[in-house]
Design a protein around this motif. Structure first.
Motif, PDB file in Angstrom:
ATOM      1  N   LEU A  50       0.836  -1.197   0.000  1.00  0.00           N
ATOM      2  CA  LEU A  50       0.000   0.000   0.000  1.00  0.00           C
ATOM      3  C   LEU A  50       0.877   1.256   0.000  1.00  0.00           C
ATOM      4  CD1 LEU A  50      -2.854   1.333   0.398  1.00  0.00           C
ATOM      5  CD2 LEU A  50      -2.442   1.128   2.860  1.00  0.00           C
ATOM      6  N   VAL A  51       1.856   1.293   0.893  1.00  0.00           N
ATOM      7  CA  VAL A  51       2.726   2.468   0.987  1.00  0.00           C
ATOM      8  C   VAL A  51       3.567   2.610  -0.285  1.00  0.00           C
ATOM      9  CG1 VAL A  51       4.579   3.584   2.293  1.00  0.00           C
ATOM     10  CG2 VAL A  51       2.762   2.382   3.514  1.00  0.00           C
ATOM     11  N   ARG A  52       4.057   1.471  -0.821  1.00  0.00           N
ATOM     12  CA  ARG A  52       4.850   1.505  -2.061  1.00  0.00           C
ATOM     13  C   ARG A  52       4.029   2.091  -3.215  1.00  0.00           C
ATOM     14  NH1 ARG A  52       5.344  -4.167  -4.834  1.00  0.00           N
ATOM     15  NH2 ARG A  52       3.161  -3.638  -5.164  1.00  0.00           N
ATOM     16  N   ASP A  53       2.795   1.615  -3.368  1.00  0.00           N
ATOM     17  CA  ASP A  53       1.958   2.053  -4.484  1.00  0.00           C
ATOM     18  C   ASP A  53       1.563   3.526  -4.326  1.00  0.00           C
ATOM     19  OD1 ASP A  53       2.247  -0.522  -5.311  1.00  0.00           O
ATOM     20  OD2 ASP A  53       0.156  -1.107  -5.018  1.00  0.00           O
ATOM     21  N   TRP A  54       1.542   3.994  -3.080  1.00  0.00           N
ATOM     22  CA  TRP A  54       1.224   5.396  -2.798  1.00  0.00           C
ATOM     23  C   TRP A  54       2.451   6.286  -3.020  1.00  0.00           C
ATOM     24  CZ3 TRP A  54       2.578   8.003   2.122  1.00  0.00           C
ATOM     25  CH2 TRP A  54       2.006   9.278   2.242  1.00  0.00           C
ATOM     26  N   LEU A  55       3.597   5.830  -2.487  1.00  0.00           N
ATOM     27  CA  LEU A  55       4.804   6.656  -2.520  1.00  0.00           C
ATOM     28  C   LEU A  55       5.485   6.709  -3.879  1.00  0.00           C
ATOM     29  CD1 LEU A  55       7.049   6.064   0.640  1.00  0.00           C
ATOM     30  CD2 LEU A  55       5.983   8.209  -0.117  1.00  0.00           C
ATOM     31  N   LEU A  58       4.296   9.507  -6.040  1.00  0.00           N
ATOM     32  CA  LEU A  58       4.514  10.750  -5.298  1.00  0.00           C
ATOM     33  C   LEU A  58       5.974  11.173  -5.331  1.00  0.00           C
ATOM     34  CD1 LEU A  58       2.452  10.760  -1.988  1.00  0.00           C
ATOM     35  CD2 LEU A  58       2.624  12.549  -3.710  1.00  0.00           C
ATOM     36  N   GLN A  59       6.867  10.207  -5.064  1.00  0.00           N
ATOM     37  CA  GLN A  59       8.290  10.541  -5.035  1.00  0.00           C
ATOM     38  C   GLN A  59       8.787  10.930  -6.425  1.00  0.00           C
ATOM     39  OE1 GLN A  59       9.925   8.556  -0.978  1.00  0.00           O
ATOM     40  NE2 GLN A  59      10.937   7.959  -2.850  1.00  0.00           N
ATOM     41  N   ALA A  60       8.285  10.260  -7.456  1.00  0.00           N
ATOM     42  CA  ALA A  60       8.679  10.611  -8.824  1.00  0.00           C
ATOM     43  C   ALA A  60       8.215  12.028  -9.151  1.00  0.00           C
ATOM     44  CB  ALA A  60       8.073   9.608  -9.813  1.00  0.00           C
ATOM     45  N   TRP A  61       7.001  12.366  -8.722  1.00  0.00           N
ATOM     46  CA  TRP A  61       6.448  13.701  -8.965  1.00  0.00           C
ATOM     47  C   TRP A  61       7.246  14.764  -8.204  1.00  0.00           C
ATOM     48  CZ3 TRP A  61       3.303  16.414  -5.147  1.00  0.00           C
ATOM     49  CH2 TRP A  61       2.701  17.584  -5.629  1.00  0.00           C
ATOM     50  N   PRO A  99      -1.970   0.735 -10.579  1.00  0.00           N
ATOM     51  CA  PRO A  99      -1.703   1.871 -11.470  1.00  0.00           C
ATOM     52  C   PRO A  99      -1.539   3.159 -10.652  1.00  0.00           C
ATOM     53  CG  PRO A  99      -3.859   0.871 -11.933  1.00  0.00           C
ATOM     54  CD  PRO A  99      -3.209   0.043 -10.883  1.00  0.00           C
ATOM     55  N   ALA A 100      -0.578   3.983 -11.050  1.00  0.00           N
ATOM     56  CA  ALA A 100      -0.219   5.148 -10.250  1.00  0.00           C
ATOM     57  C   ALA A 100      -1.170   6.321 -10.458  1.00  0.00           C
ATOM     58  CB  ALA A 100       1.194   5.577 -10.626  1.00  0.00           C
ATOM     59  N   ALA A 101      -1.378   7.063  -9.379  1.00  0.00           N
ATOM     60  CA  ALA A 101      -2.159   8.299  -9.445  1.00  0.00           C
ATOM     61  C   ALA A 101      -1.365   9.360 -10.201  1.00  0.00           C
ATOM     62  CB  ALA A 101      -2.455   8.786  -8.033  1.00  0.00           C
ATOM     63  N   LEU A 188      -5.932   6.600   0.664  1.00  0.00           N
ATOM     64  CA  LEU A 188      -7.238   6.021   1.015  1.00  0.00           C
ATOM     65  C   LEU A 188      -7.862   5.345  -0.209  1.00  0.00           C
ATOM     66  CD1 LEU A 188      -8.546   8.904   3.310  1.00  0.00           C
ATOM     67  CD2 LEU A 188      -8.112   6.549   4.045  1.00  0.00           C
ATOM     68  N   GLN A 189      -7.655   5.926  -1.395  1.00  0.00           N
ATOM     69  CA  GLN A 189      -8.223   5.347  -2.615  1.00  0.00           C
ATOM     70  C   GLN A 189      -7.556   4.028  -3.003  1.00  0.00           C
ATOM     71  OE1 GLN A 189      -7.749   8.687  -5.192  1.00  0.00           O
ATOM     72  NE2 GLN A 189      -9.535   9.719  -4.334  1.00  0.00           N
ATOM     73  N   LEU A 190      -6.350   3.798  -2.496  1.00  0.00           N
ATOM     74  CA  LEU A 190      -5.679   2.543  -2.844  1.00  0.00           C
ATOM     75  C   LEU A 190      -6.322   1.349  -2.147  1.00  0.00           C
ATOM     76  CD1 LEU A 190      -1.940   3.649  -2.891  1.00  0.00           C
ATOM     77  CD2 LEU A 190      -3.260   2.794  -4.824  1.00  0.00           C
ATOM     78  N   GLY A 191      -7.220   1.638  -1.223  1.00  0.00           N
ATOM     79  CA  GLY A 191      -7.975   0.546  -0.620  1.00  0.00           C
ATOM     80  C   GLY A 191      -7.396   0.138   0.714  1.00  0.00           C
ATOM     81  N   LEU A 192      -8.235   0.143   1.732  1.00  0.00           N
ATOM     82  CA  LEU A 192      -7.805  -0.201   3.081  1.00  0.00           C
ATOM     83  C   LEU A 192      -8.586  -1.420   3.556  1.00  0.00           C
ATOM     84  CD1 LEU A 192      -7.767   3.394   4.582  1.00  0.00           C
ATOM     85  CD2 LEU A 192      -5.829   2.081   3.786  1.00  0.00           C
TER      86      LEU A 192
END
Length: 196
Positions: A50-55, A58-61, A99-101, A188-192
């Motif tokens: 979850l954190v990987r798919d979120w970060l 974000l980090q690339a941006w 898929p990334a935001a 939150l959108q990545l699913g909890l």
């Protein structure tokens, strides 16, 4: 040139960020894979993914900017720690990233300070989880949750100081709050975990 009203504004940005994200923060804390009563390695793996798919996006941006938080915060190899933890023996089979935001091009520095408030704050939560889980999930090293040797405190204090210096006007505070809410919404959108 430190007028009296500056101090009020400085305190406001953190109070404003906390207020702007309080309900999201609570939803996240209660919905994280590690929020269950007795989390195991499977839950830790879900947390890391979850954190990987979120970060990752974000980090690339954030890496595309040199001003704002990027000028104050040395980068952290959080994704490398996550990858190392997911590779540990006994961890479940890899799962492909979601898929990334998309993050907005040309976002203001204040907006990015708000996003970084959530990323940096997550490290504080990680150290709390590390204390709670290090024995339970041993011998897994929990590198990601452990973070810095000196703990997250020094970096968080430096971050807050920089944030207060950088985000001062009501417009900037509003932008920072928008960034922080967007950062919470994206995880939150990545699913909890469904609320039990």
């Amino acid at each position: 040139m430190n007028h009296h009203h500056d101090t009020a504004a400085e305190q406001d940005v953190l109070a404003a960020l906390r207020a702007a994200t309080a309900t999201r923060h609570e939803r996240l804390d209660n919905g994280l894979p590690l929020a269950g009563a007795q989390p195991g390695l499977e839950d830790y793996a879900s947390h890391l993914r979850l954190v990987r798919d979120w970060l990752t996006p974000l980090q690339a941006w954030l890496a595309g900017y040199a001003d704002g938080p990027a000028a104050f915060l040395p980068p952290r190899e959080r994704l490398a720690l996550i990858a190392a933890d997911l590779d540990e023996p006994g961890m479940p089979a890899p799962v492909a990233p979601q898929p990334a935001a998309r993050w907005p091009d040309g976002a203001s520095a204040a907006y990015r300070w708000g996003v970084c408030y959530v990323i940096e704050g997550a490290q504080l939560g990680g150290s709390v989880l590390h204390k709670r889980l290090s024995e339970r999930l041993a011998p897994h090293p929990l590198r990601y949750l452990r973070g810095d040797v000196e703990g997250p405190g020094p970096r968080w204090r430096a971050f807050m100081q920089s944030l207060r210096g950088a985000v001062r006007t009501p417009e900037e505070v509003a932008e920072a709050c928008a960034g922080a809410r967007a950062a919470f919404d994206s995880i939150l959108q990545l699913g909890l975990r469904p609320a039990s």
